[in-house]
Enzyme design. Sequence first.
Site, PDB file in Angstrom:
ATOM      1  N   GLY A   1      -2.864   2.756  10.872  1.00 55.17           N
ATOM      2  CA  GLY A   1      -2.290   1.576  10.244  1.00 55.17           C
ATOM      3  C   GLY A   1      -1.774   1.914   8.865  1.00 55.17           C
TER       4      GLY A   1
ATOM      5  N   GLN B   1       1.351   0.552   0.465  1.00 54.80           N
ATOM      6  CA  GLN B   1       0.904   1.955   0.397  1.00 54.80           C
ATOM      7  C   GLN B   1       2.072   2.939   0.256  1.00 54.80           C
ATOM      8  OE1 GLN B   1      -1.844   1.409   4.003  1.00 54.80           O
ATOM      9  NE2 GLN B   1      -2.900   2.954   2.794  1.00 54.80           N
TER      10      GLN B   1
ATOM     11  N   CYS C   1      -8.941   5.275   4.791  1.00 59.20           N
ATOM     12  CA  CYS C   1      -7.716   4.685   4.260  1.00 59.20           C
ATOM     13  C   CYS C   1      -6.826   5.828   3.761  1.00 59.20           C
ATOM     14  CB  CYS C   1      -8.047   3.734   3.115  1.00 59.20           C
ATOM     15  SG  CYS C   1      -6.593   2.955   2.403  1.00 59.20           S
ATOM     16  N   LEU C   2      -5.555   5.790   4.155  1.00 59.14           N
ATOM     17  CA  LEU C   2      -4.647   6.870   3.755  1.00 59.14           C
ATOM     18  C   LEU C   2      -4.444   6.910   2.242  1.00 59.14           C
ATOM     19  CD1 LEU C   2      -1.952   6.583   6.589  1.00 59.14           C
ATOM     20  CD2 LEU C   2      -3.781   8.283   6.370  1.00 59.14           C
TER      21      LEU C   2
ATOM     22  N   HIS D   1      -8.031  -4.668   7.965  1.00 61.52           N
ATOM     23  CA  HIS D   1      -7.967  -3.652   6.905  1.00 61.52           C
ATOM     24  C   HIS D   1      -6.588  -3.696   6.229  1.00 61.52           C
ATOM     25  CE1 HIS D   1      -8.592   0.664   5.422  1.00 61.52           C
ATOM     26  NE2 HIS D   1      -7.309   0.441   5.207  1.00 61.52           N
ATOM     27  N   GLU D   2      -5.531  -3.712   7.046  1.00 65.58           N
ATOM     28  CA  GLU D   2      -4.176  -3.690   6.471  1.00 65.58           C
ATOM     29  C   GLU D   2      -3.861  -5.002   5.754  1.00 65.58           C
ATOM     30  OE1 GLU D   2      -2.992  -0.878   6.262  1.00 65.58           O
ATOM     31  OE2 GLU D   2      -4.212   0.075   7.806  1.00 65.58           O
TER      32      GLU D   2
ATOM     33  N   HIS E   1      -4.986  -4.979   2.267  1.00 60.83           N
ATOM     34  CA  HIS E   1      -4.057  -4.289   1.354  1.00 60.83           C
ATOM     35  C   HIS E   1      -3.049  -5.273   0.754  1.00 60.83           C
ATOM     36  CE1 HIS E   1      -4.944  -0.029   1.488  1.00 60.83           C
ATOM     37  NE2 HIS E   1      -5.005  -0.023   2.805  1.00 60.83           N
TER      38      HIS E   1
HETATM   39 NI    NI Z   1      -5.921   1.446   3.991  1.00 63.94          NI
END
Ligand code: NI
Length: 170
Positions: free
Chosen positions: A46, A51, A94-95, A136-137, A140
């Site tokens: 995701g 991001q 998380c990236l 999660h997304e 963000h």
């Molecule tokens: Ni993330």
Amino acid sequence: MAKLPIITLPDPILRGRSAEIEQVDDATRRLIDDMLETMYAAPGVGLAAVQVAVPRRLLVCDVSDKDEERRPLALINPEIVRLGDRTRPYEEGCLSIPDVTVEIERPASLTVRYVDREGKQQELEADGLLATVIQHEMDHLEGKLIIDFLSRLKRDMVVRRFKKQARGAM
Ligand code: NI
């Protein structure tokens, strides 16, 4: 398509609230395609637009298995319509916070309303990993990160480590 740079902790952009997308146009679709390419290359399941330093309410995800056909999803201006009563713990990464995972217990199922890449209203029921990834997304989009689920002490430790790393890279 182009791979985009992913911003990481402690970049302050990650802490802002993302703005609604008012019009779904070719630029939006190009951003979606670039985000998907970026997510697959990472690799990740995701990615939120913030991001890649675009603070707009857009996320992409794909929870298909490696040997399965890809099932890319793009959710514009997503809104939770319903959250299930049961919860599901999952060790989330998380990236934007490489090498950190946090076990988070979230509702195991949900219904989300969103606009698709053609500008049409859609509703999706999700459970399992997909429900976790969507939540999660969507965090963000509010500037919320997985480290916010840690105690203050642990969170500060992670933030300090990333600040130090960022200084070292300069
Ligand atoms: Ni993330």
